[in-house]
Design an enzyme around this catalytic site. Structure first.
Site, mmCIF file in Angstrom:
data_model
loop_
_atom_site.group_PDB
_atom_site.id
_atom_site.type_symbol
_atom_site.label_atom_id
_atom_site.label_comp_id
_atom_site.label_asym_id
_atom_site.label_seq_id
_atom_site.Cartn_x
_atom_site.Cartn_y
_atom_site.Cartn_z
ATOM 1 N N SER A 16 0.792 -1.228 0.000
ATOM 2 C CA SER A 16 0.000 0.000 0.000
ATOM 3 C C SER A 16 0.822 1.275 0.000
ATOM 4 O O SER A 16 0.315 2.316 -0.392
ATOM 5 C CB SER A 16 -0.916 0.008 1.213
ATOM 6 O OG SER A 16 -0.149 0.104 2.388
ATOM 7 N N HIS A 39 -5.621 -4.094 0.004
ATOM 8 C CA HIS A 39 -5.748 -2.867 -0.808
ATOM 9 C C HIS A 39 -6.286 -3.153 -2.205
ATOM 10 O O HIS A 39 -6.385 -2.241 -3.019
ATOM 11 C CB HIS A 39 -4.407 -2.139 -0.868
ATOM 12 C CG HIS A 39 -4.059 -1.581 0.466
ATOM 13 N ND1 HIS A 39 -4.492 -0.345 0.900
ATOM 14 C CD2 HIS A 39 -3.391 -2.127 1.508
ATOM 15 C CE1 HIS A 39 -4.087 -0.147 2.143
ATOM 16 N NE2 HIS A 39 -3.422 -1.215 2.528
ATOM 17 N N LYS A 61 -11.867 -0.784 3.655
ATOM 18 C CA LYS A 61 -11.245 0.144 2.710
ATOM 19 C C LYS A 61 -12.176 0.280 1.500
ATOM 20 O O LYS A 61 -13.153 0.993 1.570
ATOM 21 C CB LYS A 61 -9.830 -0.322 2.371
ATOM 22 C CG LYS A 61 -8.945 -0.371 3.646
ATOM 23 C CD LYS A 61 -7.487 -0.565 3.342
ATOM 24 C CE LYS A 61 -6.650 -0.935 4.559
ATOM 25 N NZ LYS A 61 -6.531 0.090 5.592
HETATM 26 C C1 PLP Z 1 -1.638 -4.632 3.811
HETATM 27 C C2 PLP Z 1 -2.581 -4.464 4.937
HETATM 28 N N1 PLP Z 1 -3.059 -5.570 5.553
HETATM 29 C C3 PLP Z 1 -3.926 -5.460 6.579
HETATM 30 C C4 PLP Z 1 -4.365 -4.236 7.038
HETATM 31 C C5 PLP Z 1 -5.338 -4.162 8.151
HETATM 32 O O1 PLP Z 1 -6.624 -3.853 7.660
HETATM 33 P P1 PLP Z 1 -7.770 -3.386 8.648
HETATM 34 O O2 PLP Z 1 -7.792 -1.901 8.588
HETATM 35 O O3 PLP Z 1 -9.034 -4.032 8.175
HETATM 36 O O4 PLP Z 1 -7.378 -3.884 10.003
HETATM 37 C C6 PLP Z 1 -3.886 -3.070 6.436
HETATM 38 C C7 PLP Z 1 -4.359 -1.737 6.935
HETATM 39 O O5 PLP Z 1 -3.971 -0.690 6.561
HETATM 40 C C8 PLP Z 1 -2.972 -3.195 5.360
HETATM 41 O O6 PLP Z 1 -2.474 -2.101 4.772
#
Ligand code: PLP
Length: 409
Positions: free
Chosen positions: A189, A217, A248
């Site tokens: 991301s 993402h 997201k």
């Molecule tokens: C690559 C990645 N995995 C997992 C997550 C965690 O997602 P969540 O916001 O649903 O906890 C994020 C959050 O930014 C992320 O960027």
């Protein structure tokens, strides 16, 4: 111990390095995203445009999502009232998991409180299921994967980011009979670059490893039904466990894994992070399911296309001004700044002088020296807003460059 002094020192270190985090207090207004109201610390307010949200497609205000949430709230009430095991599995949770399993072409799915928890809980549980498991983890994997892998007490190998030759070396050096799992992401991301899914699946087949793909993402954003990059590339069938978020592109809240019925059954039964916590509120589960349904349809593709178009236009315009854009062809638009103080100063000026909200991204989210502004255009970031942002960046970039020496001193 003087606990207060220890806390002051810890916070002081962040101030010294210029990476103390300030949360910007905003009021989102349904139907007006990406506009919001910024509540300044001095009690005054200003209208701003959010340019760093992960509500990538504006689904947080989609009428069908809101209607589903209202309907569930009216019919089921506020909370779920229990853990999944003890009274907290409702028709809304079942429908959501069916929707997710269908999205990824898997037998089953399991919903967690967030994708962070889904990664942490699943990856820390797998060695209990496969004794002697070795996890091969991309060096830039998200903190939630790193935590899960660290906590599981099993063997781990870190391969250089997206470096399949290095991954091969590590796989080849281990006992061929050992159970193995390769954990990686489809889109990283902070740079917006893609993982080499097909090549990693080939290696997994060659070395008898399972594959674990974080599509946080990418879900909702790629693939004809929003099933992620693996769906777009026809590779979902080769991934053993897909991880995604509902917070997201789907615009709601929660996280999940999608996998075989057997895998989900085992994680459901052994993962403390799934078992010992209250399940999602029914209204949240209903809203997420509605969002997935919308994004699976033709309307979803219209939003994905508009989002990609706006990302391309923004990159093109910033590049034409000579800005250091990190461009890997994804929907994320990072502008490299390279210094935490400089990055924060740019972000502060954008907010204060132009009503543009983009949070500075500093260490440890990204390595030191790669601090950046990360813009996330959506279908509702229209031409006028893009133009305003580009002009603001143009004006501030030269101003900040002039001040750079002073800021770094
Ligand atoms: C690559 C990645 N995995 C997992 C997550 C965690 O997602 P969540 O916001 O649903 O906890 C994020 C959050 O930014 C992320 O960027």
């Amino acid at each position: 111990m003087n606990y207060d002094a220890a806390l002051d020192q810890a916070i002081g270190r962040l101030h010294e390095e210029g990476r103390y985090r300030t949360f910007i207090d905003i009021e989102r207004a349904k139907g007006r995203y990406p506009q919001a109201v910024w509540n300044r610390p001095d009690g005054t307010h200003d209208e701003i445009t959010v340019w760093c949200g992960n509500d990538y497609l504006g689904m947080g205000q989609h009428p069908e999502v809101l209607a589903a949430m209202h309907e569930a709230l009216e019919s089921a009430g506020a909370g779920s009232g229990g853990t999944r095991n003890i009274s907290g599995t409702t028709v809304y949770h079942k429908r959501l998991e069916a929707e997710l399993a269908d999205l990824h072409g898997k037998d089953a799915a399991l919903v967690f409180s967030s994708a962070y928890i889904a990664n942490d809980a699943t990856l820390s549980t797998l060695p209990k299921l496969f004794p002697g498991l070795i996890i091969y983890s991309d060096a830039l994997n998200h903190a939630s994967m790193i935590e899960g892998i660290k906590r599981n007490g099993g063997a781990k190998r870190i391969f250089r980011h997206n470096d399949v030759a290095h991954l091969r070396q590590l796989l080849a050096a281990d006992d061929p009979a050992a159970p193995k799992l390769i954990a990686f992401e489809s889109i990283y991301s902070m740079d917006g670059d893609f993982g080499p899914i097909a090549q990693i699946c080939d290696l997994a087949r060659e070395f008898g490893a399972l594959t674990y793909l974080d599509e946080v993402h990418a879900v909702g954003m790629y693939g004809p039904r929003g099933g992620g990059v693996a769906e777009r590339d026809g590779l979902a069938g080769r991934i053993d466990i897909i991880n995604g978020t509902l917070g997201k592109a789907f615009g709601v809240f929660g996280g999940y894994i999608a996998a075989s019925a057997r895998m989900c059954d085992a994680i459901r039964s052994y993962a403390p992070g799934f078992i010992f916590t209250t399940s999602l509120p029914p209204a949240v589960a209903a809203g997420a399911a509605a969002s997935i349904r919308v994004l699976k349809g033709a309307g979803g593709q219209v939003l994905r296309d508009a989002q990609q178009l706006h990302a391309r236009i923004l990159k093109m315009r910033l590049k034409s001004l000579g800005m250091p854009i990190i461009d890997h062809g994804s929907h994320i638009v990072p502008v490299h700044v390279g210094h935490p103080v400089h990055c924060k100063a740019l972000s502060d000026m954008l907010l204060r002088d132009y009503g543009i909200y983009v949070q500075p991204i500093n260490f440890p989210t990204v390595p030191r020296g790669t601090e950046r502004l990360r813009f996330t255009p959506s279908p509702v970031h229209d031409a006028k807003r893009i133009d305003h942002l580009v002009r603001a960046m143009d004006a501030l970039w030269s101003q900040c460059s002039l001040n750079r020496a002073e800021l770094s001193a």
